[in-house]
Design an enzyme around this catalytic site. Structure first.
Site, PDB file in Angstrom:
ATOM      1  N   SER A   1       0.846  -1.195   0.000  1.00  0.00           N
ATOM      2  CA  SER A   1       0.000   0.000   0.000  1.00  0.00           C
ATOM      3  C   SER A   1       0.877   1.239   0.000  1.00  0.00           C
ATOM      4  O   SER A   1       2.094   1.162   0.067  1.00  0.00           O
ATOM      5  CB  SER A   1      -0.891  -0.004   1.235  1.00  0.00           C
ATOM      6  OG  SER A   1      -0.076   0.136   2.384  1.00  0.00           O
ATOM      7  N   LYS A   2       0.224   2.362  -0.050  1.00  0.00           N
ATOM      8  CA  LYS A   2       0.883   3.667  -0.034  1.00  0.00           C
ATOM      9  C   LYS A   2       1.924   3.776   1.081  1.00  0.00           C
ATOM     10  O   LYS A   2       2.919   4.476   0.949  1.00  0.00           O
ATOM     11  CB  LYS A   2      -0.168   4.754   0.206  1.00  0.00           C
ATOM     12  CG  LYS A   2      -0.903   5.108  -1.048  1.00  0.00           C
ATOM     13  CD  LYS A   2      -0.272   6.362  -1.659  1.00  0.00           C
ATOM     14  CE  LYS A   2      -0.769   6.579  -3.046  1.00  0.00           C
ATOM     15  NZ  LYS A   2       0.240   6.433  -4.053  1.00  0.00           N
ATOM     16  N   ARG A   3       1.649   3.126   2.193  1.00  0.00           N
ATOM     17  CA  ARG A   3       2.541   3.216   3.348  1.00  0.00           C
ATOM     18  C   ARG A   3       3.967   2.823   2.994  1.00  0.00           C
ATOM     19  O   ARG A   3       4.911   3.270   3.613  1.00  0.00           O
ATOM     20  CB  ARG A   3       2.021   2.304   4.458  1.00  0.00           C
ATOM     21  CG  ARG A   3       1.642   3.072   5.693  1.00  0.00           C
ATOM     22  CD  ARG A   3       1.075   2.159   6.751  1.00  0.00           C
ATOM     23  NE  ARG A   3       2.105   1.425   7.457  1.00  0.00           N
ATOM     24  CZ  ARG A   3       1.952   0.188   7.907  1.00  0.00           C
ATOM     25  NH1 ARG A   3       0.821  -0.452   7.668  1.00  0.00           N
ATOM     26  NH2 ARG A   3       2.907  -0.421   8.546  1.00  0.00           N
TER      27      ARG A   3
END
Ligand code: GLU
Length: 484
Positions: A251-253
């Site tokens: 994910s973006k994380r």
């Protein structure tokens, strides 16, 4: 003849997990001298995102993954947009209805919602309750004639199991009792993904379906459709998921997820190709730096692992640094220019100062990990004045000898001929000696701050020579002015 495809749905910019599956299909086709097709699966109009088709073309082109058949290039099995093939699917559905492998379902949405709510309350998996599966022919006719909208559903066998051999996972079996009577044709005349995907893989003569593992649960339903139509299914190879280091979904994380984001951050296409190939595939050795040609030469489905691939950003950065250092200075300059222009450090007419830009790039090549770092590493080469780092000023400008030392260096610089790395170094050392400073670092550090505003950067004397006499003298003047 190997024929494989990438069949993205245009629901947004392609993610690297998805493109990585396409990359494996592409390598497989190229390894076997086969064909790589692009097919746009755009039958779910509600999920269509403007611009995603262009982003798909762009991502494939940037990675150097050309397609032999598909949109733009055409081919014998077109059209390659499913939305332009709508007249093809109903006949196949009709064949399945006639053979009893599919049936019309007239259930209204309200009824389906009710059924689902009941299943949820009983903690049962959501499935169609097959209400319309055994309607008498006369009733079906009546409902159809009265204009009630209907869908076509797959009649999954009520008993037994469906098994297929996955080229990566071996034998995969699903109990038919767990399979839903999925919709094949929607009431608006559009096929669903599951149906159009099978029909088109057949019509496009696909020999190997290489796609992400998330499609394993759909595969038995696809197999049932192939069987119902009397068609030979292709070979399926489901490549493992790409996960974050903690095992969660990427994910973006963990930074970028779409290829476009990696590109914007300054990863090279050759890095991304190499890196993505190793997400789930191995050449069988520990080698990590492999060119596209080498990957194609060594590619095989046997080299694809069953377990999830872990996305390691440190490895990506390392790899990008390696590819950056392998470039010629001129090649790296070409790649850096868009990044310098984007932040306004270099203007469109920059070609005139090409030599200057190349010497700056040469000084940063060693340290660059991503192209966008060029702005941060090299801004002071292009700005009119220096932006001082407060800490650097406090640390190196506070001593009393500094203004005088900088003034003397400035004097010597005006007379240096040529203004070379060696001459600059000799001048700085001479001033340290003249002023009785115990070593040259007493000059080197303040000089670096005066010229670049900071304490770290490329070799000071190289950097000074590249900046050139005029800029250096001007910057020394303002530093001395600031200190007096
Ligand atoms: N349209 C599906 C997707 O978006 C393709 C799945 C497949 O490759 O069969 O991923």
């Amino acid at each position: 003849m190997v024929r494989v495809r990438y069949a993205p749905s245009p629901t947004g910019r392609p993610h690297i997990g998805n493109l990585r599956s396409a990359l494996m299909a592409w390598c497989f086709a190229r390894h076997h001298g086969g064909r790589f097709l692009l097919r746009i699966e755009d039958t779910d109009t509600a999920r269509y995102v403007e611009g995603s088709v262009e982003a798909i073309y762009d991502s494939l082109e940037w990675l150097g993954m050309n397609w032999d058949e598909g949109p733009v290039v055409g081919g014998p099995c077109g059209p390659y947009f499913q939305s332009e093939r709508l007249d093809i699917y109903p006949d196949f559905a009709e064949r399945m209805i006639v053979s009893g492998d599919a049936y019309r379902c007239f259930c209204p949405k309200e009824r389906l919602d009710e059924v689902r709510a009941g299943q949820q309350a009983r903690k049962e998996p959501p499935m169609y309750d097959r209400h319309c599966r055994n309607l008498p022919a006369s009733q079906i006719e009546r409902l159809a004639e009265s204009g009630i909208p209907s869908v076509v559903r797959l009649a999954v066998p009520l008993e037994g199991a469906t098994t297929y051999r996955d080229a990566i996972h071996g034998e995969v079996t699903f109990e038919n009792g767990t399979l839903d009577d999925i919709v094949l044709m929607k009431s608006d005349g559009y096929p669903t993904y599951n149906f159009a995907n099978v029909v088109d893989d057949h019509l496009m003569k696909i020999t190997h379906v290489i796609r992400g593992e998330e499609f394993i649960p759909s595969t038995p339903k696809h197999i049932l459709v192939y069987r119902a139509l009397g068609l030979e299914p292709p070979i399926f190879a489901h490549v493992p998921m790409v996960k974050a280091p903690d095992g969660s979904k990427l994910s973006k994380r963990y930074g970028a997820t779409t290829l476009q984001e990696f590109r914007n951050e300054g990863y090279l296409p050759e890095t991304m190709f190499n890196f993505m190939a190793l997400l789930g595939w191995s050449p069988g050795t520990d080698e990590e730096l492999l060119s596209r040609e080498e990957i194609v030469r060594r590619f095989s489905l046997e080299g694809i692992s069953k377990s999830a691939a872990i996305f390691n950003k440190d490895k990506l950065n390392w790899m990008n640094g390696e590819y950056i250092r392998a470039l010629s200075v001129s090649g790296l300059t070409d790649r850096c220019l868009p990044f310098l222009k984007a932040v306004g450090l270099v203007s469109e007419e920059a070609q005139a100062s090409r030599n200057y830009i190349e010497s700056v790039i040469a000084l940063t090549q060693e340290r660059l990990r991503t192209l966008n770092q060029i702005a941060e590493f090299a801004d002071f080469f292009f700005t009119e004045t220096v932006a001082f780092d407060e800490k650097a000023v406090q640390k190196w400008f506070r001593h009393d000898y500094v203004p005088e030392a900088l003034r003397r260096v400035r004097e010597r610089f005006t007379a240096l001929e040529p203004f070379s790395t060696e001459a600059v170094e000799a001048a700085a050392r001479l001033v340290a000696e003249e002023m009785g400073l115990e070593n040259a670092s007493k000059i080197i550090h303040p000089l670096r701050v005066a010229l670049s505003g900071r304490t770290v950067g490329p070799g000071l004397f190289e950097m000074t020579a590249v900046l050139g006499r005029e800029r250096c003298v001007k910057r020394l003047d303002s530093a001395v002015g600031m200190l007096s």
